[in-house]
Design a protein around this motif. Structure first.
Motif, mmCIF file in Angstrom:
data_model
loop_
_atom_site.group_PDB
_atom_site.id
_atom_site.type_symbol
_atom_site.label_atom_id
_atom_site.label_comp_id
_atom_site.label_asym_id
_atom_site.label_seq_id
_atom_site.Cartn_x
_atom_site.Cartn_y
_atom_site.Cartn_z
ATOM 1 N N UNK A 1 0.822 -1.216 0.000
ATOM 2 C CA UNK A 1 0.000 0.000 0.000
ATOM 3 C C UNK A 1 0.855 1.265 0.000
ATOM 4 N N UNK A 2 1.656 1.441 1.051
ATOM 5 C CA UNK A 2 2.369 2.711 1.233
ATOM 6 C C UNK A 2 3.270 3.057 0.056
ATOM 7 N N UNK A 3 3.963 2.076 -0.493
ATOM 8 C CA UNK A 3 4.913 2.371 -1.574
ATOM 9 C C UNK A 3 4.225 2.755 -2.876
ATOM 10 N N UNK A 4 2.933 2.467 -3.021
ATOM 11 C CA UNK A 4 2.228 2.725 -4.272
ATOM 12 C C UNK A 4 1.385 3.999 -4.255
ATOM 13 N N UNK A 5 1.352 4.699 -3.115
ATOM 14 C CA UNK A 5 0.498 5.885 -3.010
ATOM 15 C C UNK A 5 1.294 7.067 -2.465
ATOM 16 N N UNK A 6 0.933 8.293 -2.873
ATOM 17 C CA UNK A 6 1.746 9.465 -2.525
ATOM 18 C C UNK A 6 1.494 10.026 -1.133
ATOM 19 N N UNK A 7 0.651 9.374 -0.342
ATOM 20 C CA UNK A 7 0.307 9.924 0.962
ATOM 21 C C UNK A 7 1.353 9.562 2.020
ATOM 22 N N UNK A 8 1.364 10.365 3.070
ATOM 23 C CA UNK A 8 2.236 10.089 4.217
ATOM 24 C C UNK A 8 1.442 9.557 5.398
ATOM 25 N N UNK A 9 0.129 9.628 5.300
ATOM 26 C CA UNK A 9 -0.764 9.145 6.345
ATOM 27 C C UNK A 9 -1.864 8.315 5.687
ATOM 28 N N UNK A 10 -2.272 7.213 6.349
ATOM 29 C CA UNK A 10 -3.273 6.319 5.781
ATOM 30 C C UNK A 10 -4.307 5.925 6.836
ATOM 31 N N UNK A 11 -5.576 5.769 6.429
ATOM 32 C CA UNK A 11 -6.584 5.249 7.358
ATOM 33 C C UNK A 11 -6.312 3.767 7.631
ATOM 34 N N UNK A 12 -6.751 3.322 8.804
ATOM 35 C CA UNK A 12 -6.635 1.915 9.187
ATOM 36 C C UNK A 12 -8.014 1.425 9.627
ATOM 37 N N UNK A 13 -8.441 0.273 9.083
ATOM 38 C CA UNK A 13 -9.749 -0.304 9.392
ATOM 39 C C UNK A 13 -9.579 -1.610 10.156
ATOM 40 N N UNK A 14 -10.639 -1.991 10.902
ATOM 41 C CA UNK A 14 -10.629 -3.317 11.504
ATOM 42 C C UNK A 14 -11.231 -4.306 10.513
ATOM 43 N N UNK A 15 -11.350 -5.576 10.888
ATOM 44 C CA UNK A 15 -11.830 -6.597 9.951
ATOM 45 C C UNK A 15 -13.299 -6.421 9.593
ATOM 46 N N UNK A 16 -14.039 -5.609 10.364
ATOM 47 C CA UNK A 16 -15.438 -5.321 10.045
ATOM 48 C C UNK A 16 -15.576 -4.105 9.134
#
Length: 391
Positions: free
Chosen positions: A272-287
């Protein structure tokens, strides 16, 4: 402004303090106990000075709260919702949700705080005179006189004609009534505030350099705050005019790239991180529920030898520290905070699901497009989670 501690509610309004209040209160108590009170009432034990200083500082804090409550109660009288009152190092902030319906309301809301401060100064002065006449002692008289003087300064300074001070709002209300243009009036008050802030900074620097007086540092800090806040208000007016009618969903980046709490740091970085220009990303649980945000800076702190076994959820900042937006919210409500810094990315959530993200770059791009006469529209206002990228 984020509250560090909640004090309770007054008239249904949440009251809180920023951590900087504790710093300024400590400095006030120290100054009162070591300089002000001993100079006005000699011969008392050190513990007595400190005890009285604590009481006087608490009364000063109560006076600041009364100032802000006056703004809030008058605003609520005119139908403006009050989210909260927060006291901080340089005074207080009444967080109003909406704008006054007409110039007269705007004027009365602005004047309410200084009027209460000046009235409070009169009350403290009368109490000081009564204490002196009754023989209560110089210690009580000195403390009450100090409170009277400080409230005069508080009320008088706030009446200076420049945003974000109350005097700037008075100026804006008068210009609004004269010009019949709220935005133009607020821009003028903002420019006046920037000039006032610059003059305060210059005055503070001159005092420090020529008079060798470190008290000029406070004047410089105050001027810097006024300058930045006035600039922010001017920007806010421009944004509200330029971005009128644009929603968060119209400018958000969708689909959103995100990670899962159960995902390893190594896997997330590789996929994910290496393919997108953002420095911050949302994180979800399994639901699929938003848990929080994770930054590249935080990920880099995980030793390379531990990244395979460290879960993303272990290094995620909780969602309660995150600004979450709704796609239907007007962009004018979200843009000032995004552009002011501190928010590198805001997740957009609809019906409990991540729909997209908004960055300061998205807001800046939308503003520039609007200034070109183009309405930003990515068609995301009614988006659902079907367009979210999963990894």
């Amino acid at each position: 402004m984020r509250q560090t501690a909640r004090l309770g509610r007054i008239a249904g309004i949440p009251i809180g303090v920023h951590w900087s209040v504790f710093v300024i209160m400590l400095l006030l108590v120290q100054g009162l106990a070591s300089v002000v009170l001993p100079s006005g009432a000699r011969g008392h034990a050190t513990v007595v000075y400190w005890g009285v200083a604590v009481v006087v500082a608490a009364l000063f804090l109560a006076a600041l709260l009364a100032h802000e409550l006056a703004h809030a109660l008058v605003a609520r009288h005119y139908g403006v919702r009050v989210r909260a009152i927060t006291l901080w190092m340089l005074g207080g902030v009444s967080e109003l949700d909406g704008e006054a319906p007409h110039p007269r309301a705007d004027l009365l809301i602005a004047l309410a705080g200084p009027v209460v401060s000046l009235a409070g100064a009169g009350v403290f002065a009368a109490c000081a005179a009564a204490a002196s006449a009754s023989g209560a002692g110089p210690l009580a008289v000195t403390g009450l006189a100090w409170l009277a003087v400080v409230n005069v300064i508080l009320g008088g300074f706030n009446l200076l004609p420049g945003a974000p001070l109350d005097g700037g709002r008075v100026l804006a209300a008068i210009l609004w009534w004269v010009r019949r243009d709220r935005a133009s009036a607020r821009r003028t008050a903002g420019r006046a505030g920037m000039v006032l802030g610059a003059l305060l900074i210059i005055g503070g620097l001159v005092e420090m350099l020529l008079a060798a007086n470190l008290s000029g540092l406070w004047l410089t800090v105050l001027g810097w705050f006024v300058l930045l806040a006035a600039r922010a208000e001017t920007t806010d007016v421009t944004l509200r005019k330029t971005l009128a009618g644009v929603r968060v969903g119209d400018i958000m980046t969708a689909p959103a790239a995100y990670g899962y709490t159960s995902q390893s740091v190594a896997n997330f970085v590789a996929t994910v991180a290496r393919h997108h220009p953002h420095r911050v990303f949302p994180v979800l649980d399994l639901d699929g529920q938003l848990v929080g945000l994770v930054s590249l800076t935080r990920l880099a702190k995980v030793p390379s030898t531990d990244r395979e076994r460290t879960r993303l959820g272990d290094v995620t900042a909780p969602v309660d520290r995150t600004r979450v937006l709704d796609p239907a919210v007007p962009l004018t409500d979200a843009a000032p905070a995004m552009l002011a810094g501190g928010h590198r990315l805001a997740p957009v959530v609809a019906n409990g699901r991540l729909t997209g993200i908004v960055t300061p770059g998205d807001v800046a791009r939308a503003t520039e497009l609007a200034e070109l006469g183009i309405t930003p529209d990515r068609g995301g206002g009614d988006a659902d989670t079907s367009g979210t990228t999963r990894w």
